[in-house]
Motif scaffolding. Structure first.
Motif, PDB file in Angstrom:
ATOM      1  N   GLY A  74       0.803  -1.313   0.080  1.00 15.20           N
ATOM      2  CA  GLY A  74       0.132   0.029  -0.109  1.00 15.20           C
ATOM      3  C   GLY A  74       0.851   1.344   0.026  1.00 15.20           C
ATOM      4  N   TYR A  75       0.097   2.600   0.127  1.00 15.03           N
ATOM      5  CA  TYR A  75       0.777   3.714   0.451  1.00 15.03           C
ATOM      6  C   TYR A  75       1.042   4.004   1.587  1.00 15.03           C
ATOM      7  CZ  TYR A  75      -0.482   4.343  -4.658  1.00 15.03           C
ATOM      8  OH  TYR A  75      -0.921   4.125  -5.926  1.00 15.03           O
ATOM      9  N   ILE A  76       2.406   4.662   1.892  1.00 21.13           N
ATOM     10  CA  ILE A  76       2.745   4.860   3.302  1.00 21.13           C
ATOM     11  C   ILE A  76       2.798   6.330   3.660  1.00 21.13           C
ATOM     12  CG2 ILE A  76       4.486   4.270   5.086  1.00 21.13           C
ATOM     13  CD1 ILE A  76       3.332   1.879   3.836  1.00 21.13           C
ATOM     14  N   PHE A  77       2.352   6.695   4.641  1.00 21.75           N
ATOM     15  CA  PHE A  77       2.373   8.173   5.186  1.00 21.75           C
ATOM     16  C   PHE A  77       2.700   8.163   6.755  1.00 21.75           C
ATOM     17  CE2 PHE A  77      -0.893   7.534   2.062  1.00 21.75           C
ATOM     18  CZ  PHE A  77      -0.890   8.585   1.158  1.00 21.75           C
ATOM     19  N   GLY A  78       3.454   9.256   6.915  1.00 19.47           N
ATOM     20  CA  GLY A  78       3.996   9.316   8.122  1.00 19.47           C
ATOM     21  C   GLY A  78       4.690  10.462   8.894  1.00 19.47           C
ATOM     22  N   ASP A  79       4.819  10.683   9.908  1.00 21.84           N
ATOM     23  CA  ASP A  79       5.387  11.946  10.465  1.00 21.84           C
ATOM     24  C   ASP A  79       6.428  11.476  11.504  1.00 21.84           C
ATOM     25  OD1 ASP A  79       5.998  14.648  12.113  1.00 21.84           O
ATOM     26  OD2 ASP A  79       5.009  15.379  10.420  1.00 21.84           O
ATOM     27  N   GLU A  80       7.377  11.839  11.833  1.00 21.63           N
ATOM     28  CA  GLU A  80       8.480  11.331  12.799  1.00 21.63           C
ATOM     29  C   GLU A  80       7.891  11.737  14.400  1.00 21.63           C
ATOM     30  OE1 GLU A  80      12.929  12.181  14.557  1.00 21.63           O
ATOM     31  OE2 GLU A  80      12.464  12.748  12.724  1.00 21.63           O
ATOM     32  N   HIS A  81       7.085  12.882  14.174  1.00 24.48           N
ATOM     33  CA  HIS A  81       6.375  13.161  15.606  1.00 24.48           C
ATOM     34  C   HIS A  81       5.283  12.699  16.097  1.00 24.48           C
ATOM     35  CE1 HIS A  81       9.413  17.101  15.298  1.00 24.48           C
ATOM     36  NE2 HIS A  81       9.935  15.963  15.764  1.00 24.48           N
ATOM     37  N   ARG A  82       4.506  11.845  15.165  1.00 25.25           N
ATOM     38  CA  ARG A  82       3.136  11.548  15.230  1.00 25.25           C
ATOM     39  C   ARG A  82       3.261  10.011  15.578  1.00 25.25           C
ATOM     40  NH1 ARG A  82      -0.960  14.530  13.700  1.00 25.25           N
ATOM     41  NH2 ARG A  82      -0.656  16.433  12.713  1.00 25.25           N
ATOM     42  N   GLU A  83       2.205   9.503  16.569  1.00 23.91           N
ATOM     43  CA  GLU A  83       2.398   8.257  17.210  1.00 23.91           C
ATOM     44  C   GLU A  83       2.030   7.207  16.287  1.00 23.91           C
ATOM     45  OE1 GLU A  83       0.836   5.550  20.941  1.00 23.91           O
ATOM     46  OE2 GLU A  83       0.255   7.596  20.803  1.00 23.91           O
ATOM     47  N   GLN A  84       1.009   7.539  15.444  1.00 24.94           N
ATOM     48  CA  GLN A  84       0.595   6.643  14.446  1.00 24.94           C
ATOM     49  C   GLN A  84       0.840   6.975  13.034  1.00 24.94           C
ATOM     50  OE1 GLN A  84      -1.360   3.858  15.412  1.00 24.94           O
ATOM     51  NE2 GLN A  84      -1.028   4.216  17.379  1.00 24.94           N
ATOM     52  N   TRP A  85       1.231   5.939  12.065  1.00 23.88           N
ATOM     53  CA  TRP A  85       1.469   6.173  10.915  1.00 23.88           C
ATOM     54  C   TRP A  85       0.157   5.453  10.046  1.00 23.88           C
ATOM     55  CZ3 TRP A  85       6.980   5.986   8.869  1.00 23.88           C
ATOM     56  CH2 TRP A  85       7.630   7.078   9.535  1.00 23.88           C
ATOM     57  N   LYS A  87      -0.977   3.311   6.507  1.00 23.84           N
ATOM     58  CA  LYS A  87      -0.911   2.779   5.129  1.00 23.84           C
ATOM     59  C   LYS A  87      -2.515   2.386   4.306  1.00 23.84           C
ATOM     60  CE  LYS A  87      -0.752  -2.001   6.680  1.00 23.84           C
ATOM     61  NZ  LYS A  87      -0.218  -3.390   6.835  1.00 23.84           N
ATOM     62  N   THR A  88      -2.536   2.883   3.080  1.00 23.90           N
ATOM     63  CA  THR A  88      -3.654   3.030   2.534  1.00 23.90           C
ATOM     64  C   THR A  88      -3.357   1.783   1.493  1.00 23.90           C
ATOM     65  OG1 THR A  88      -3.925   5.366   2.486  1.00 23.90           O
ATOM     66  CG2 THR A  88      -5.106   4.222   0.909  1.00 23.90           C
ATOM     67  N   VAL A  89      -4.380   0.785   1.603  1.00 26.19           N
ATOM     68  CA  VAL A  89      -4.814  -0.477   1.074  1.00 26.19           C
ATOM     69  C   VAL A  89      -5.812  -0.478  -0.062  1.00 26.19           C
ATOM     70  CG1 VAL A  89      -4.414  -3.052   1.268  1.00 26.19           C
ATOM     71  CG2 VAL A  89      -3.281  -1.344   2.941  1.00 26.19           C
ATOM     72  N   TYR A  90      -5.212  -1.078  -1.148  1.00 22.44           N
ATOM     73  CA  TYR A  90      -6.468  -1.306  -2.154  1.00 22.44           C
ATOM     74  C   TYR A  90      -7.240  -2.487  -1.688  1.00 22.44           C
ATOM     75  CZ  TYR A  90      -8.288  -2.651  -6.832  1.00 22.44           C
ATOM     76  OH  TYR A  90      -9.238  -2.815  -7.626  1.00 22.44           O
ATOM     77  N   LYS A  91      -8.193  -2.205  -2.007  1.00 19.39           N
ATOM     78  CA  LYS A  91      -9.483  -3.305  -1.564  1.00 19.39           C
ATOM     79  C   LYS A  91     -10.457  -3.633  -2.311  1.00 19.39           C
ATOM     80  CE  LYS A  91      -9.214  -4.495   2.445  1.00 19.39           C
ATOM     81  NZ  LYS A  91      -8.565  -5.527   2.953  1.00 19.39           N
ATOM     82  N   GLY A  92      -9.976  -3.566  -3.701  1.00 25.84           N
ATOM     83  CA  GLY A  92     -11.016  -3.934  -4.906  1.00 25.84           C
ATOM     84  C   GLY A  92     -11.803  -2.615  -5.476  1.00 25.84           C
ATOM     85  N   LYS A  93     -12.985  -3.400  -6.015  1.00 22.78           N
ATOM     86  CA  LYS A  93     -13.922  -2.210  -6.373  1.00 22.78           C
ATOM     87  C   LYS A  93     -15.522  -2.239  -6.137  1.00 22.78           C
ATOM     88  CE  LYS A  93     -11.607  -1.981 -10.908  1.00 22.78           C
ATOM     89  NZ  LYS A  93     -11.300  -0.669 -10.745  1.00 22.78           N
ATOM     90  N   ASN A  94     -15.918  -1.046  -5.434  1.00 27.31           N
ATOM     91  CA  ASN A  94     -17.159  -1.210  -4.980  1.00 27.31           C
ATOM     92  C   ASN A  94     -18.389  -1.643  -5.961  1.00 27.31           C
ATOM     93  OD1 ASN A  94     -17.626   1.016  -6.843  1.00 27.31           O
ATOM     94  ND2 ASN A  94     -17.589   2.526  -5.070  1.00 27.31           N
ATOM     95  N   TRP A  95     -19.456  -1.464  -5.757  1.00 26.28           N
ATOM     96  CA  TRP A  95     -20.578  -1.977  -6.673  1.00 26.28           C
ATOM     97  C   TRP A  95     -20.694  -1.454  -8.175  1.00 26.28           C
ATOM     98  CZ3 TRP A  95     -25.231   0.785  -7.588  1.00 26.28           C
ATOM     99  CH2 TRP A  95     -25.109   2.106  -7.008  1.00 26.28           C
ATOM    100  N   ILE A  96     -20.320   0.090  -8.016  1.00 25.94           N
ATOM    101  CA  ILE A  96     -20.347   0.839  -9.218  1.00 25.94           C
ATOM    102  C   ILE A  96     -18.980   0.889 -10.018  1.00 25.94           C
ATOM    103  CG2 ILE A  96     -22.240   2.417  -8.239  1.00 25.94           C
ATOM    104  CD1 ILE A  96     -20.257   4.699  -7.813  1.00 25.94           C
ATOM    105  N   GLY A  97     -18.024   0.002  -9.651  1.00 25.46           N
ATOM    106  CA  GLY A  97     -16.614  -0.036 -10.280  1.00 25.46           C
ATOM    107  C   GLY A  97     -15.694   0.703  -9.828  1.00 25.46           C
TER     108      GLY A  97
END
Length: 249
Positions: A74-85, A87-97
């Motif tokens: 997935g895509y990784i986002f983060g900041d050295e000073h933030r406790e939580q980072w 990751k955005t993960v692809y989960k397929g397509k919804n009912w409208i594609g």
């Protein structure tokens, strides 16, 4: 096949695969330039008997690289000073594609590695230059990471050799070849035997169950009443003063 194997593998196995890949990258670089010595899966103890597991240590004349490896998708986002980072993960397509994504949060690996280095400094008890490296392997892309410390870097494993060489070039050679050999000998004795690994995993499971990893007593929330940490909460063992285990909340 790689994606399928990740789906049917445990997180521990996936993580170990990432560590092997990163270790191989370091060893390839080291073979050609002979920069230092590599150790994988080092269990560093502290005075209370606890251990912390370091994925990879690379000892060079410019200092000691402590590498934390994350095998993510997935895509990784983060900041050295933030406790939580994130990751955005692809989960397929919804009912409208349209593409669906899911945000998954994980603990700041820079903070995690800072704790590893603290254990390592206390164990070695020497004035050594340390570099903290967070290395992502797997099918992921680093999108937005903010770093503020000079001795810290975050990269994908494909860029690791370039980043490490840049750091080595930027810092003076403070360790001799003998220093490297001495440090390697001292740390090599800590690489994970099955018994050490088993004890380490057992301690973590005890903490997750609210039990002391040293004696098995119950962990109790307490508040510091004196010193620099006055007012801060921590977990202490119910068997105190016989057992002095503590853990920050």
């Amino acid at each position: 096949m790689g994606v399928l194997s990740n789906i049917f593998s445990s997180p521990q196995k996936v993580g170990k695969q990432g560590e092997k890949i990163v270790e191989k990258e370091i060893k390839i670089m080291n073979f050609f330039s002979r920069e230092g010595k590599v150790i994988k899966n080092v269990y560093v103890p502290n005075k209370s008997g606890r251990t912390t597991e370091i994925d990879i240590i690379f000892i060079t004349r410019s200092g000691v690289f402590v590498l934390e490896v994350k095998n993510y998708i997935g895509y990784i986002f983060g900041d050295e000073h933030r406790e939580q980072w994130v990751k955005t993960v692809y989960k397929g397509k919804n009912w409208i594609g349209m593409n669906k994504t899911e945000k998954q949060y994980f603990y700041n690996p820079i903070w995690q590695n800072k704790n590893h280095i603290r254990y390592l400094k206390n164990y070695l008890d020497e004035n050594i230059q340390f570099f903290s490296g967070i290395v992502f392997s797997g099918d992921c892309e680093i999108k937005d990471i903010n770093i503020y410390s000079d001795e810290t870097f975050v990269c994908h494993k494909d860029d690791l050799i370039k980043v490490v060489k840049k750091v080595i070039k930027a810092y003076p050679k403070v360790l001799s070849n003998k220093d490297i050999d001495d440090l390697y000998s001292k740390l090599k004795s800590l690489d994970g035997t099955k018994r050490v690994q088993k004890d380490h995993v057992k301690a973590i499971k005890n903490i997750e169950k609210g039990r002391c990893p040293l004696c098995g007593g119950k962990l109790v929330a307490r508040t510091a009443k004196r010193g620099n940490n006055t007012g801060n909460q921590f977990y202490g063992c119910s068997n105190y003063p016989e057992c002095k285990y503590t853990r920050n909340i």
